[in-house]
Design a protein around this motif. Sequence first.
Motif, PDB file in Angstrom:
ATOM      1  N   LYS A  20       7.830   0.990  -9.723  1.00  0.00           N
ATOM      2  CA  LYS A  20       8.507   1.829  -8.559  1.00  0.00           C
ATOM      3  C   LYS A  20       8.630   0.737  -7.521  1.00  0.00           C
ATOM      4  O   LYS A  20       9.633   1.009  -7.134  1.00  0.00           O
ATOM      5  CB  LYS A  20       7.615   2.466  -8.376  1.00  0.00           C
ATOM      6  CG  LYS A  20       7.090   4.418  -9.108  1.00  0.00           C
ATOM      7  CD  LYS A  20       5.722   4.647  -7.743  1.00  0.00           C
ATOM      8  CE  LYS A  20       4.119   4.197  -8.360  1.00  0.00           C
ATOM      9  NZ  LYS A  20       4.026   3.363  -8.631  1.00  0.00           N
ATOM     10  N   GLY A  21       7.923  -0.065  -7.371  1.00  0.00           N
ATOM     11  CA  GLY A  21       8.380  -1.432  -6.588  1.00  0.00           C
ATOM     12  C   GLY A  21       9.468  -2.404  -7.187  1.00  0.00           C
ATOM     13  O   GLY A  21       9.593  -2.190  -6.134  1.00  0.00           O
ATOM     14  N   THR A  22       8.986  -2.177  -8.396  1.00  0.00           N
ATOM     15  CA  THR A  22      10.647  -3.229  -9.416  1.00  0.00           C
ATOM     16  C   THR A  22      11.869  -2.543  -8.669  1.00  0.00           C
ATOM     17  O   THR A  22      12.761  -3.360  -8.373  1.00  0.00           O
ATOM     18  CB  THR A  22      10.004  -3.774 -10.723  1.00  0.00           C
ATOM     19  OG1 THR A  22       9.569  -3.987 -10.607  1.00  0.00           O
ATOM     20  CG2 THR A  22      11.347  -4.582 -11.286  1.00  0.00           C
ATOM     21  N   LEU A  89      10.815   5.724  -0.991  1.00  0.00           N
ATOM     22  CA  LEU A  89       9.446   6.217  -1.038  1.00  0.00           C
ATOM     23  C   LEU A  89       9.099   5.697  -2.360  1.00  0.00           C
ATOM     24  O   LEU A  89       9.168   5.814  -2.647  1.00  0.00           O
ATOM     25  CB  LEU A  89       9.399   7.404  -0.104  1.00  0.00           C
ATOM     26  CG  LEU A  89       9.293   7.562   1.086  1.00  0.00           C
ATOM     27  CD1 LEU A  89       8.820   9.562   0.757  1.00  0.00           C
ATOM     28  CD2 LEU A  89       8.479   7.490   2.137  1.00  0.00           C
ATOM     29  N   ASP A  90       7.801   4.019  -1.744  1.00  0.00           N
ATOM     30  CA  ASP A  90       7.678   3.810  -3.350  1.00  0.00           C
ATOM     31  C   ASP A  90       6.076   4.321  -3.152  1.00  0.00           C
ATOM     32  O   ASP A  90       5.411   3.758  -2.443  1.00  0.00           O
ATOM     33  CB  ASP A  90       7.702   2.083  -3.293  1.00  0.00           C
ATOM     34  CG  ASP A  90       6.926   1.385  -3.911  1.00  0.00           C
ATOM     35  OD1 ASP A  90       5.624   2.324  -4.865  1.00  0.00           O
ATOM     36  OD2 ASP A  90       7.105   0.023  -4.396  1.00  0.00           O
ATOM     37  N   GLY A  91       5.271   5.066  -3.620  1.00  0.00           N
ATOM     38  CA  GLY A  91       4.129   5.248  -3.583  1.00  0.00           C
ATOM     39  C   GLY A  91       3.558   6.242  -3.452  1.00  0.00           C
ATOM     40  O   GLY A  91       2.277   6.997  -3.038  1.00  0.00           O
ATOM     41  N   GLN A 161      -4.613 -11.311  -9.127  1.00  0.00           N
ATOM     42  CA  GLN A 161      -4.560 -10.445  -9.435  1.00  0.00           C
ATOM     43  C   GLN A 161      -4.978  -9.561  -8.377  1.00  0.00           C
ATOM     44  O   GLN A 161      -5.804  -8.930  -7.796  1.00  0.00           O
ATOM     45  CB  GLN A 161      -5.756 -10.385 -10.619  1.00  0.00           C
ATOM     46  CG  GLN A 161      -5.119 -10.507 -12.232  1.00  0.00           C
ATOM     47  CD  GLN A 161      -5.686 -10.180 -13.466  1.00  0.00           C
ATOM     48  OE1 GLN A 161      -6.511 -10.113 -13.037  1.00  0.00           O
ATOM     49  NE2 GLN A 161      -4.890  -9.459 -13.938  1.00  0.00           N
ATOM     50  N   ARG A 162      -4.452  -8.175  -8.165  1.00  0.00           N
ATOM     51  CA  ARG A 162      -4.941  -7.465  -7.900  1.00  0.00           C
ATOM     52  C   ARG A 162      -5.982  -6.667  -7.807  1.00  0.00           C
ATOM     53  O   ARG A 162      -6.473  -6.487  -9.120  1.00  0.00           O
ATOM     54  CB  ARG A 162      -3.830  -5.935  -7.006  1.00  0.00           C
ATOM     55  CG  ARG A 162      -2.645  -6.605  -6.776  1.00  0.00           C
ATOM     56  CD  ARG A 162      -1.773  -5.554  -6.811  1.00  0.00           C
ATOM     57  NE  ARG A 162      -1.843  -3.890  -6.910  1.00  0.00           N
ATOM     58  CZ  ARG A 162      -1.282  -3.289  -6.725  1.00  0.00           C
ATOM     59  NH1 ARG A 162       0.605  -2.604  -6.790  1.00  0.00           N
ATOM     60  NH2 ARG A 162      -1.387  -1.641  -7.229  1.00  0.00           N
ATOM     61  N   LEU A 163      -6.752  -6.345  -6.972  1.00  0.00           N
ATOM     62  CA  LEU A 163      -8.311  -6.348  -6.792  1.00  0.00           C
ATOM     63  C   LEU A 163      -8.458  -4.905  -7.860  1.00  0.00           C
ATOM     64  O   LEU A 163      -9.168  -4.395  -8.760  1.00  0.00           O
ATOM     65  CB  LEU A 163      -8.587  -6.122  -5.654  1.00  0.00           C
ATOM     66  CG  LEU A 163      -8.714  -7.124  -5.013  1.00  0.00           C
ATOM     67  CD1 LEU A 163      -9.856  -6.394  -3.222  1.00  0.00           C
ATOM     68  CD2 LEU A 163      -9.939  -7.683  -5.079  1.00  0.00           C
TER      69      LEU A 163
HETATM   70 MG    MG Z   1       3.521  -0.448  -6.527  1.00  0.00          MG
END
Ligand code: MG
Length: 221
Positions: A20-22, A89-91, A161-163
């Motif tokens: 989604k973010g990409t 909208l992402d997420g 790294q993301r938590l």
């Molecule tokens: Mg994302």
Amino acid sequence: MAARVPVSRLALLGAPGSGKGTMAHKIRLHFGITSVASGELLRDHIYRRTEIGHRARSYIVAGRLVPDDFITHLVMRELQQRGDDGWVLDGFPRTLPQAHALECERVRLDAVLCLDVPADTIRQRLSSRWIHARSGRVYNTHFNPPRNAGRDDVTGEPLVQRLDDRPDAVVARLREYRERTQPLVTHFASRGLLHTFAGTETNKVWPEIHAFISSHVRSLG
Ligand code: MG
Ligand code: ATP
């Protein structure tokens, strides 16, 4: 130069790590439509150690969705600041109550783009994802590594790294997705808004999304 779409209101739907973010990033580059990413909003609050960040942190670390009212308020406030230019909208929305909240506020969506990526690919992607905490830039040690290992390309700062990319949090996020977000697929399909893009490689899915936006989203210019 990027073609500019004057009015377009899109939402990206898809499992964690589905891209989604990409895609939101590519849509901004190619069409000039900026994104509102609920997870980024929350991570920014955590990074800045605000009260909102403090409340969200325990949910995120556990891989659980934050309460509907809480995230809806945050996203609505952001949308009000954007005016009428259109956005991706992402997420968000990510539960039925969130989708209903948008409808109650008379926020109209033109299309919902659903990224359909197999679960094995998702698990592999999340375990090899690294980010630059301050900007949110994302790398993947397999298919999009930084130029210098462990360092952000732009600032040279260390990557983290993301938590919530730790294995136990990933299991919880995938479960939340199945139980609370997947019902939105039927919801948006019944409203004629759903467009699904399936694939395991972002670079192969992107041309399809590009073609879709070029042809379906309101007049280009
Ligand atoms: Mg994302
Ligand atoms: P990815 O960024 O890889 O697509 P994701 O979709 O799980 O993964 P984010 O959208 O960044 O990641 O969200 C991270 C976390 O923020 C979620 O696990 C959840 O705790 C919280 N969050 C973000 N958006 C929402 C939302 N709409 N409703 C509830 N919680 C949310």
